[in-house]
Design an enzyme around this catalytic site. Structure first.
Site, PDB file in Angstrom:
ATOM      1  N   CYS A 195      -2.628  11.072   4.188  1.00 33.60           N
ATOM      2  CA  CYS A 195      -3.232  10.200   2.953  1.00 33.60           C
ATOM      3  C   CYS A 195      -2.899  10.916   1.686  1.00 33.60           C
ATOM      4  O   CYS A 195      -2.760  10.245   0.788  1.00 33.60           O
ATOM      5  CB  CYS A 195      -4.659   9.788   3.273  1.00 33.60           C
ATOM      6  SG  CYS A 195      -4.816   9.016   4.739  1.00 33.60           S
ATOM      7  N   HIS A 198      -3.964   1.549   7.795  1.00 33.70           N
ATOM      8  CA  HIS A 198      -2.372   1.851   7.399  1.00 33.70           C
ATOM      9  C   HIS A 198      -1.682   2.211   8.299  1.00 33.70           C
ATOM     10  O   HIS A 198      -2.292   3.092   9.405  1.00 33.70           O
ATOM     11  CB  HIS A 198      -2.387   2.946   6.129  1.00 33.70           C
ATOM     12  CG  HIS A 198      -2.943   2.702   4.933  1.00 33.70           C
ATOM     13  ND1 HIS A 198      -3.723   3.246   4.257  1.00 33.70           N
ATOM     14  CD2 HIS A 198      -3.016   1.213   4.260  1.00 33.70           C
ATOM     15  CE1 HIS A 198      -4.067   2.723   3.147  1.00 33.70           C
ATOM     16  NE2 HIS A 198      -3.591   1.465   2.950  1.00 33.70           N
ATOM     17  N   GLU A 204       0.931  -1.416  -0.033  1.00 33.28           N
ATOM     18  CA  GLU A 204       0.055   0.002  -0.047  1.00 33.28           C
ATOM     19  C   GLU A 204       1.016   1.170   0.012  1.00 33.28           C
ATOM     20  O   GLU A 204       0.320   2.325   0.466  1.00 33.28           O
ATOM     21  CB  GLU A 204      -1.058  -0.132   1.300  1.00 33.28           C
ATOM     22  CG  GLU A 204      -1.835  -1.220   1.154  1.00 33.28           C
ATOM     23  CD  GLU A 204      -3.219  -1.164   0.592  1.00 33.28           C
ATOM     24  OE1 GLU A 204      -3.876  -0.215   0.823  1.00 33.28           O
ATOM     25  OE2 GLU A 204      -3.884  -2.246   0.255  1.00 33.28           O
TER      26      GLU A 204
HETATM   27  O1  SUG Z   1      -7.781   2.783   0.916  1.00 33.14           O
HETATM   28  N1  SUG Z   1     -10.631   5.116   1.512  1.00 33.14           N
HETATM   29  C1  SUG Z   1      -9.218   4.694   1.220  1.00 33.14           C
HETATM   30  C2  SUG Z   1      -8.464   5.571   2.300  1.00 33.14           C
HETATM   31  C3  SUG Z   1      -6.917   5.850   2.122  1.00 33.14           C
HETATM   32  C4  SUG Z   1      -6.184   6.603   3.312  1.00 33.14           C
HETATM   33  N2  SUG Z   1      -4.891   6.309   2.772  1.00 33.14           N
HETATM   34  C5  SUG Z   1      -3.937   6.348   3.922  1.00 33.14           C
HETATM   35  N3  SUG Z   1      -4.132   6.141   5.144  1.00 33.14           N
HETATM   36  N4  SUG Z   1      -2.576   6.618   3.598  1.00 33.14           N
HETATM   37  C6  SUG Z   1      -8.619   3.174   1.552  1.00 33.14           C
HETATM   38  O2  SUG Z   1      -9.280   2.574   2.623  1.00 33.14           O
HETATM   39  C7  SUG Z   1     -12.839   4.571   0.630  1.00 33.14           C
HETATM   40  C8  SUG Z   1     -13.520   4.511  -0.805  1.00 33.14           C
HETATM   41  C9  SUG Z   1     -14.924   4.279  -0.716  1.00 33.14           C
HETATM   42  O3  SUG Z   1     -15.336   3.471   0.359  1.00 33.14           O
HETATM   43  O4  SUG Z   1     -15.873   4.598  -1.615  1.00 33.14           O
HETATM   44  C10 SUG Z   1     -11.202   4.490   0.457  1.00 33.14           C
HETATM   45  O5  SUG Z   1     -10.742   4.005  -0.678  1.00 33.14           O
END
Ligand code: SUG
Length: 416
Positions: free
Chosen positions: A347, A230, A162
């Site tokens: 993020c 994460h 990731e």
């Molecule tokens: O991968 N949310 C993302 C958020 C990512 C956050 N990134 C870091 N922590 N670096 C994920 O979970 C939600 C999309 C939705 O549910 O429509 C989403 O993909």
């Protein structure tokens, strides 16, 4: 060569929506089915970038990927095209969280003295698993200067990766050699562990890192269980400072000792669970902050507005500022549209240590360009999206044309 840290933020795409696709990401699950506001979301993200430009930091961006992803949806059989979750996955604007775009090792850490980037495969979540081909293509344009950059395709999909969200770097200064920390989770809990240990090890090898300056650290199962999908939800590092929750790592004492052995100058700012519970840290995203070194040499923590509204978190921040620790400013920003999908200030950005002169200038931001981007967003980004609208032909056409306008404005039509 003037190496500086450049933050490449994801411009929030015109299809930003709340489809509840990420199991284990509590914010995204809680907001599933709500109406989203892509225009407001993109303007919030742009305001965050502008704030960092005004603070004197080097700022770049990554443009939204083509959505809906027709190549991906065409690879899926006709019956499955009517599956709402698959349609939502093809439309997801999730590439906005560029901390998941790639893992980056700066030039002072690598054997060949180039900045190495490995695109993340993001295989754990279907809606994110199809990001990497377009992300890789964009990184290859951004960092086309082969004398200074090496851009790698993802590690094999048997190992979930990731990207930078599970990677931290400690160093006495961005342009000095650093210690790179790869955090991984162990599967078996209620929620998926999205970062595999072998993914970090493969990235470290291909980036040519010195094994004496690399650490592999297990994330605590309790943190994953509490919604830290994460590591960057519970820890962040910048230069000599590690800012982490007491329950971020499986073995906190062992982790701190291993870090001190490799990097004795480290200053660990640990937040005790008794002062800010894991649940409150995850709800407010205190650690999903941008910990940055300002041109004055002071460190600032750019946190989501949600932190100010939490008596426990804000009280802790105030006590920290009253003390004489290394973090001297706390700067709240409004990224609520992204936060509702589990994406905070950290993020939204990918950190790259590089000489800005070696980066394709079309991806670097200044105030004049921010104004041009803002105009495109204000005019072309949908004002709102109901998840029930995903799949609609008219919305699809509007989303495609909004992105095309942005690319045209930035001279990036080649990414169409
Ligand atoms: O991968 N949310 C993302 C958020 C990512 C956050 N990134 C870091 N922590 N670096 C994920 O979970 C939600 C999309 C939705 O549910 O429509 C989403 O993909």
């Amino acid at each position: 060569m003037t190496l500086v840290e450049i933050n490449f933020d994801g411009i929030v795409g015109p299809s930003h929506n709340y489809a509840g696709l990420s199991l284990g990401n509590l914010a995204a699950t809680a907001h599933a089915g709500e109406v989203s506001y892509p225009r407001a979301a993109a303007l919030q993200g742009l305001a965050k970038m502008r704030g960092n430009v005004a603070r004197g930091l080097a700022q770049g961006f990554i443009v939204p990927l083509p959505r809906p992803n027709s190549r991906w949806i065409e690879a899926i059989s006709a019956d499955e095209r009517t599956d709402a979750a698959l349609v939502a996955a093809a439309w997801s604007a999730s590439s906005m969280w560029t901390a998941n775009a790639a893992t980056v090792s700066p030039p002072p850490d690598t054997a060949d003295g180039r900045c190495h980037l490995t695109a993340a495969n993001l295989v754990t979540m279907p809606h994110r698993s199809h990001e990497w081909p377009d992300t890789l293509a964009q990184l290859q344009v951004m960092f086309a200067d082969r004398a200074h950059f090496a851009v790698h395709p993802p590690v094999p999909p048997c190992f979930g990766d990731e990207g930078a969200a599970n990677h931290m770097r400690l160093t006495s200064g961005h342009r000095e050699p650093g210690v790179e920390i790869f955090v991984y989770g162990r599967s078996g809990g209620r929620f998926p562990a999205r970062q595999h240990e072998q993914a970090g090890r493969a990235v470290a090898r291909r980036h040519g890192l010195d094994p004496a300056r690399v650490l592999f650290v297990e994330q605590s199962a309790e943190a994953i269980e509490a919604g830290a999908f994460h590591n960057d939800v519970v820890a962040v590092a910048n230069e000599r400072v590690l800012f982490a929750h007491e329950k971020a790592f499986a073995d906190p004492a062992g982790t701190h000792a291993a870090i001190r052995e490799r990097f004795p100058q480290v200053e660990i700012v640990e937040v005790p669970d008794a002062e800010v519970s894991l649940a409150e840290a995850i709800r407010t995203y205190l650690f999903n902050a941008q910990l940055v070194t300002l041109p004055t040499g002071e460190m600032a923590l750019v946190v989501p507005d949600e932190c100010c509204e939490s008596p426990a978190v804000w009280g802790w921040c105030e006590r920290m500022l009253d003390g004489n620790g290394p973090i001297r400013q706390v700067v709240p920003v409004d990224v609520r549209q992204s936060m509702a999908n589990g994406g905070g200030p950290a993020c939204l950005r990918l950190r790259v240590v590089a000489d800005p002169a070696t980066v394709d200038p079309r991806f670097l931001l200044d105030e004049a360009k921010a104004t041009r981007i803002e105009a495109v967003i204000a005019q072309h980004w949908p004002e709102q999206i109901d998840p029930g609208d995903l799949g609609s032909e008219s919305l699809g056409a509007a989303v495609r044309s909004a992105r095309a306008k942005l690319l045209e404005t930035l001279g990036l039509a080649q990414l169409t």
